[in-house]
Motif scaffolding. Structure first.
Motif, PDB file in Angstrom:
ATOM      1  N   PRO A  54       0.751  -1.119   0.093  1.00  0.00           N
ATOM      2  CA  PRO A  54       0.107   0.027   0.065  1.00  0.00           C
ATOM      3  C   PRO A  54       0.709   1.368  -0.118  1.00  0.00           C
ATOM      4  N   GLY A  73      -7.971  -4.813  -7.998  1.00  0.00           N
ATOM      5  CA  GLY A  73      -7.585  -3.838  -7.042  1.00  0.00           C
ATOM      6  C   GLY A  73      -8.375  -2.620  -7.188  1.00  0.00           C
ATOM      7  N   GLY A  75      -6.933   1.918  -6.534  1.00  0.00           N
ATOM      8  CA  GLY A  75      -5.659   2.777  -6.197  1.00  0.00           C
ATOM      9  C   GLY A  75      -6.130   4.148  -6.901  1.00  0.00           C
ATOM     10  N   ASN A 106      -3.474   0.024  -3.511  1.00  0.00           N
ATOM     11  CA  ASN A 106      -3.660  -0.670  -2.154  1.00  0.00           C
ATOM     12  C   ASN A 106      -2.977  -1.990  -2.440  1.00  0.00           C
TER      13      ASN A 106
END
Length: 131
Positions: A54, A73, A75, A106
């Motif tokens: 992260p 994911g 971000g 992340n």
């Protein structure tokens, strides 16, 4: 001599490259993240990047346009002097050549990155973090 459509289609199918993106992602996730060049040709390069840590990476500037497609994911892609772009599965963002940018991810942010071939490889996000 004219080439038949069947021959042309057969040649095109033989030249196609199959990319097993889920298998590449799984391998990178299991190894702690990283970069895999899935295809490199004369016109473009396709990489899968899995960022396992992260937080922010370092600011980068690439000499070519780069397309980032989120596979998994979440971000944020920050571009200097621009608004941040939310990264989520199925979303994509293009970074113009020469633009200074950074990815905030992340754990397990997976990206499909397409650019001109041959520019410097990137390290896993963990290796890019500021101390």
């Amino acid at each position: 001599m004219a080439t038949s459509l069947a021959t042309t289609n057969a040649d095109a199918l033989q030249a196609a490259v199959s990319l097993d993106l889920p298998a590449i992602q799984d391998r990178l996730k299991a190894s702690g993240g990283g970069v895999h060049v899935a295809h490199s040709g004369a016109a473009f390069e396709i990489r899968v990047e899995v960022l396992n840590s992260p937080g922010p990476g370092t600011w980068r500037r690439r000499p070519v346009d780069t397309l980032h497609v989120v596979l998994d994911g979440n971000g944020i892609l920050g571009v200097e002097n621009g608004d941040p772009v939310t990264l989520a599965p199925g979303k994509a963002a293009a970074v113009p050549a020469g633009a200074r940018h950074v990815v905030f991810g992340n754990p397990r942010l997976s990206l499909l990155v397409v650019s001109a071939p041959g520019w410097a490889r990137v390290a896993p996000l963990a290796a890019c973090r500021r101390p």
